[in-house]
Design an enzyme around this catalytic site. Structure first.
Site, PDB file in Angstrom:
ATOM      1  N   LYS A 194       0.859  -1.196   0.000  1.00  0.00           N
ATOM      2  CA  LYS A 194       0.000   0.000   0.000  1.00  0.00           C
ATOM      3  C   LYS A 194       0.888   1.236   0.000  1.00  0.00           C
ATOM      4  CE  LYS A 194      -4.154   1.378  -0.408  1.00  0.00           C
ATOM      5  NZ  LYS A 194      -4.928   0.980  -1.585  1.00  0.00           N
ATOM      6  N   SER A 388      -8.364  -0.499  -5.512  1.00  0.00           N
ATOM      7  CA  SER A 388      -8.639  -0.192  -4.113  1.00  0.00           C
ATOM      8  C   SER A 388     -10.148   0.000  -3.917  1.00  0.00           C
ATOM      9  CB  SER A 388      -7.832   1.021  -3.661  1.00  0.00           C
ATOM     10  OG  SER A 388      -7.637   0.975  -2.262  1.00  0.00           O
TER      11      SER A 388
END
Length: 590
Positions: A194, A388
């Site tokens: 991430k 996402s």
């Protein structure tokens, strides 16, 4: 004094009258443009469809007279909708008045998946209609050249430029600047990959970020090279050898010898060839019509138009709850809900082009998508980016369709909260306050997080990540452990995503429509209804004059430069919901 007051009053009244007259004149002018936009478009026999793609390509655009006016004023091409481009190419395929397509798209402003969609439409146009496509441009960017390889012939003038050197992806890092300002970014995240927070916490890519970026960039390049090789009758090995020589720095003849071009020609020579193709005399002008006008031309469709069967295409473009121009979770949820409750709609295609955004907003949209799948088929079609939060809302779909060069995945969560105490100290500002309870001032940006506050925040992130895993596992009929293994915030190309069960089928919006029709058991033809409904020209004008004014001025000042991207990054950080499910800021692949 009386004269002064009289003259002052006269100036004020005169100014107000002038402004009023200008406003009335402006509204009349807009009305004229709007009326002109409604006029029936005539297509002459033996015509060429001119596909000049020199403006930004977005998912869809309204008939906005104000955008046309501003385009004339600034000299920059107005945005054009991908839906109009695809519909026009299909229409031209069956339009007997159109003999072929002239493609001129030297520096195209679109993502890789968008270009793939247009390229596929051009290839289908040639195959089904037997008509020709000829491409010419003084400069071909790499993206534009990839699109041009769908043409029968590719031409470049002598001393022109053609880029074909492979893909790269660059990141901008703000840590050094933040340190100089005295701003500390407090990071909470789950996901080894991430990397959305890295621009604010590092000066270079982490190994994890480098690995994932190299993987999807290589996947995209391999796909592009294979497709170019097929159309140009070359091997991928030969193309990579050519790319390693930086063709745009080589002599003109090199481009032809390498097989990238058919011939070096000036535009007048290309025009003569086009006249030969439609059998008209050199002394006469070509009959041609550009894509913006042709989109409004009526051509009967033998297969569609009066069918009672309907499939809704719902567009979800932009970041989720991160500003005016993106996806508003409440608005999109309402649109999906209305389509679900509309008994005349047999199936839904959700077209997603989003980097994600607010975790809460993603959950709100997810709920409506999930409920819709329980009443009618819902198929997701992914554009350039559906990652996402963009993947979060796609997960419950009955099927997910993506292009090979779509960027998706990035299943992870982060929170990013600045501590500006150092900056305040530098400028002599101090803060103080009172509170009634232990965490009344959480989160606060004028001090660092305390240890117990960090624990609470990280636990919140972990809990949301667990929910994210659950949503994806349910949607993909697998386990949370399996999703976690390919999650951790990692971004994948569409081609990679097929192999790990994040995507079902490779293709574009037409593929998604075919699957939706099949799952809805539509045996006959169907109509496509695009949602949400676009604003009228006047409503769009008022929106442009109010909500979009700042965006318009930013574009005027900064253009399409990297500085605009940095400015948008900072603004999105300022406006974002603290918990984010989104990809690294401003992923860019040349």
């Amino acid at each position: 004094m009386k004269k002064f007051l009289k003259y002052t009053l006269a100036v004020i009244v005169g100014s107000l009258v002038s402004v009023g007259i200008l406003m009335i004149g402006f509204i009349i002018m807009v009305g004229i443009f709007a009326a002109a936009g409604q006029e029936e478009v005539t297509v002459k026999d033996n015509s060429l469809l001119v596909l000049k793609l020199d403006g930004p390509i977005v998912e869809r655009t309204p008939d906005d007279p104000f955008a046309q006016i501003m385009s004339e004023f600034t000299g920059e091409a107005a945005p054009i909708g991908l839906n109009k481009i695809l519909a026009s190419i299909k229409k031209a395929s069956r339009d007997k008045r159109i003999k072929g397509i002239y493609l001129e798209s030297g520096v195209i402003m679109a993502g890789h998946a968008t270009i793939e969609e247009i390229r596929n439409a051009l290839l289908e146009f040639k195959e089904k209609s037997g008509k020709f496509v000829i491409s010419f441009a003084p400069v071909y960017s790499q993206k534009s050249y990839y699109l041009a390889t769908a043409a029968d012939k590719i031409y470049l003038p002598p001393a022109g430029m053609l880029q074909f050197q492979g893909l790269s992806s660059q990141r901008t890092f703000f840590k050094g600047t933040l340190e100089k300002l005295g701003v500390e970014m407090q990071v909470f995240r789950h996901g080894q990959f991430k990397s959305a927070v890295e621009p604010f916490t590092r000066t270079e890519m982490s190994e994890a970020a480098r690995l994932q970026t190299q993987t999807y960039v290589q996947s995209m390049w391999d796909h592009i090279a294979a497709k170019v090789a097929k159309e140009r009758n070359l091997s991928t090995e030969a193309l990579n050898t050519t790319a390693n020589k930086a063709p745009w720095l080589q002599p003109d003849e090199f481009l032809v010898e390498a097989g990238l071009l058919d011939e070096l020609k000036y535009k007048d020579q290309v025009l003569k060839e086009l006249k030969d193709s439609v059998s008209i005399d050199y002394s006469k002008d070509l009959n041609s019509i550009d894509i913006s006008k042709y989109a409004k031309a009526y051509v009967p469709d033998d297969k569609r138009g009066i069918s009672k069967n309907k499939i809704a295409v719902i567009y979800a473009q932009g970041a989720i709850d991160s500003g005016q121009e993106g996806i508003n979770s409440e608005d999109l949820s309402r649109t999906i809900r209305q389509a679900r409750r509309d008994s005349s709609i047999d199936a839904v295609v959700l077209r997603i082009n989003s980097p994600g955004g607010s975790g809460m907003g993603s959950e709100i949209i997810w709920r409506e998508v999930k409920l819709t799948t329980e009443t009618k088929p819902l198929i997701v079609s992914m554009g350039d980016l559906a990652a996402s939060g963009g993947y979060y809302i796609a997960a419950p779909a009955d099927a997910i369709v993506a292009h090979p060069n779509t960027l998706t995945g990035s299943i992870g969560v982060f929170g990013l909260i600045p501590n500006v105490k150092g900056l305040l100290n530098k400028v002599g500002i101090t803060t103080d306050g009172v509170k009634t309870n232990k965490f009344s001032d959480l989160p606060s940006i004028d001090r660092p997080f305390r240890p117990e506050e960090k624990e609470l925040m990280q636990a919140y992130i972990e809990n949301f990540y667990d929910v994210f895993l659950q949503r994806c596992a349910e949607g993909r009929s697998t386990t949370k452990a399996a999703i976690d293994e390919i999650g951790q915030g990692r971004v994948w190309s569409g081609e990679n995503a097929i192999d790990i069960n994040l995507v079902d089928v490779l293709g574009g919006i037409d593929t998604a429509l075919e699957i939706a029709a099949e799952k809805a058991d539509i045996k006959d033809d169907y109509r496509v209804v695009e949602l949400p409904k676009l604003l009228s020209p006047f409503e769009q004008l008022m929106k442009d004059l109010t909500g979009n004014a700042s965006a318009f001025m930013k574009n005027i000042i900064w253009g399409q430069s990297e500085y605009l991207e940095i400015l948008n990054t900072v603004e999105s950080l300022k406006e974002s919901y603290p918990i984010q499910a989104r990809v690294p800021y401003e992923i860019s692949v040349n």
